[in-house]
Design a protein around this motif. Structure first.
Motif, PDB file in Angstrom:
ATOM      1  N   PHE A  47       0.829  -1.197   0.000  1.00 46.01           N
ATOM      2  CA  PHE A  47       0.000   0.000   0.000  1.00 46.01           C
ATOM      3  C   PHE A  47       0.866   1.251   0.000  1.00 46.01           C
ATOM      4  O   PHE A  47       0.549   2.226  -0.683  1.00 46.01           O
ATOM      5  CB  PHE A  47      -0.931   0.007   1.227  1.00 46.01           C
ATOM      6  CG  PHE A  47      -1.792   1.238   1.282  1.00 46.01           C
ATOM      7  CD1 PHE A  47      -2.978   1.285   0.579  1.00 46.01           C
ATOM      8  CD2 PHE A  47      -1.407   2.349   2.015  1.00 46.01           C
ATOM      9  CE1 PHE A  47      -3.775   2.421   0.611  1.00 46.01           C
ATOM     10  CE2 PHE A  47      -2.193   3.487   2.057  1.00 46.01           C
ATOM     11  CZ  PHE A  47      -3.383   3.515   1.351  1.00 46.01           C
ATOM     12  N   GLY A  48       1.958   1.236   0.750  1.00 49.80           N
ATOM     13  CA  GLY A  48       2.840   2.408   0.839  1.00 49.80           C
ATOM     14  C   GLY A  48       3.393   2.817  -0.514  1.00 49.80           C
ATOM     15  O   GLY A  48       3.426   4.005  -0.853  1.00 49.80           O
ATOM     16  N   ALA A  49       3.825   1.859  -1.302  1.00 45.72           N
ATOM     17  CA  ALA A  49       4.351   2.149  -2.641  1.00 45.72           C
ATOM     18  C   ALA A  49       3.245   2.697  -3.544  1.00 45.72           C
ATOM     19  O   ALA A  49       3.455   3.654  -4.290  1.00 45.72           O
ATOM     20  CB  ALA A  49       4.963   0.898  -3.255  1.00 45.72           C
ATOM     21  N   ALA A  50       2.060   2.101  -3.451  1.00 45.15           N
ATOM     22  CA  ALA A  50       0.935   2.575  -4.260  1.00 45.15           C
ATOM     23  C   ALA A  50       0.510   3.979  -3.835  1.00 45.15           C
ATOM     24  O   ALA A  50       0.207   4.825  -4.673  1.00 45.15           O
ATOM     25  CB  ALA A  50      -0.238   1.607  -4.141  1.00 45.15           C
ATOM     26  N   PHE A  51       0.506   4.240  -2.535  1.00 51.47           N
ATOM     27  CA  PHE A  51       0.105   5.552  -2.038  1.00 51.47           C
ATOM     28  C   PHE A  51       1.091   6.631  -2.503  1.00 51.47           C
ATOM     29  O   PHE A  51       0.682   7.712  -2.920  1.00 51.47           O
ATOM     30  CB  PHE A  51       0.012   5.541  -0.509  1.00 51.47           C
ATOM     31  CG  PHE A  51      -0.489   6.837   0.065  1.00 51.47           C
ATOM     32  CD1 PHE A  51      -1.827   7.178  -0.031  1.00 51.47           C
ATOM     33  CD2 PHE A  51       0.380   7.703   0.697  1.00 51.47           C
ATOM     34  CE1 PHE A  51      -2.287   8.370   0.496  1.00 51.47           C
ATOM     35  CE2 PHE A  51      -0.078   8.901   1.230  1.00 51.47           C
ATOM     36  CZ  PHE A  51      -1.417   9.241   1.131  1.00 51.47           C
ATOM     37  N   SER A  52       2.376   6.328  -2.483  1.00 48.69           N
ATOM     38  CA  SER A  52       3.388   7.280  -2.961  1.00 48.69           C
ATOM     39  C   SER A  52       3.194   7.569  -4.451  1.00 48.69           C
ATOM     40  O   SER A  52       3.282   8.715  -4.881  1.00 48.69           O
ATOM     41  CB  SER A  52       4.798   6.737  -2.726  1.00 48.69           C
ATOM     42  OG  SER A  52       5.058   6.653  -1.348  1.00 48.69           O
ATOM     43  N   ALA A  53       2.918   6.533  -5.224  1.00 49.10           N
ATOM     44  CA  ALA A  53       2.679   6.721  -6.654  1.00 49.10           C
ATOM     45  C   ALA A  53       1.410   7.533  -6.884  1.00 49.10           C
ATOM     46  O   ALA A  53       1.356   8.391  -7.763  1.00 49.10           O
ATOM     47  CB  ALA A  53       2.570   5.366  -7.347  1.00 49.10           C
ATOM     48  N   TRP A  54       0.381   7.291  -6.087  1.00 47.58           N
ATOM     49  CA  TRP A  54      -0.877   8.019  -6.210  1.00 47.58           C
ATOM     50  C   TRP A  54      -0.685   9.500  -5.923  1.00 47.58           C
ATOM     51  O   TRP A  54      -1.212  10.340  -6.634  1.00 47.58           O
ATOM     52  CB  TRP A  54      -1.923   7.424  -5.277  1.00 47.58           C
ATOM     53  CG  TRP A  54      -3.197   8.202  -5.212  1.00 47.58           C
ATOM     54  CD1 TRP A  54      -4.120   8.352  -6.207  1.00 47.58           C
ATOM     55  CD2 TRP A  54      -3.689   8.951  -4.112  1.00 47.58           C
ATOM     56  NE1 TRP A  54      -5.166   9.136  -5.781  1.00 47.58           N
ATOM     57  CE2 TRP A  54      -4.910   9.512  -4.490  1.00 47.58           C
ATOM     58  CE3 TRP A  54      -3.207   9.186  -2.831  1.00 47.58           C
ATOM     59  CZ2 TRP A  54      -5.663  10.298  -3.638  1.00 47.58           C
ATOM     60  CZ3 TRP A  54      -3.962   9.969  -1.984  1.00 47.58           C
ATOM     61  CH2 TRP A  54      -5.181  10.520  -2.386  1.00 47.58           C
TER      62      TRP A  54
END
Length: 66
Positions: A47-54
């Motif tokens: 989730f952390g990687a996806a949130f940063s990309a978002w």
């Protein structure tokens, strides 16, 4: 036209894709999905990687900005 992907994915901006078993990133302002250069949707294991990309993909006003 209704996006047929929405009912199968949960969340706002960062969504869990149960079929792909990964997080997907969507710009909720435009409805555009974050894709790889080849054109397929990007998937993230955490989730952390996806949130940063978002955060980079969807422009947000920061506290104090107008």
């Amino acid at each position: 036209m209704v996006d047929v992907q929405v009912p199968r994915l949960h969340g706002y901006g960062v969504r869990w894709d149960p079929e792909g078993r990964c997080y997907r990133v969507r710009n909720e302002t435009t409805g555009e999905w974050l894709c790889q250069p080849a054109g397929e949707r990007s998937g993230f294991a955490s989730f952390g990687a996806a949130f940063s990309a978002w955060r980079a993909f969807e422009v947000h006003k920061r506290p104090g900005e107008r």
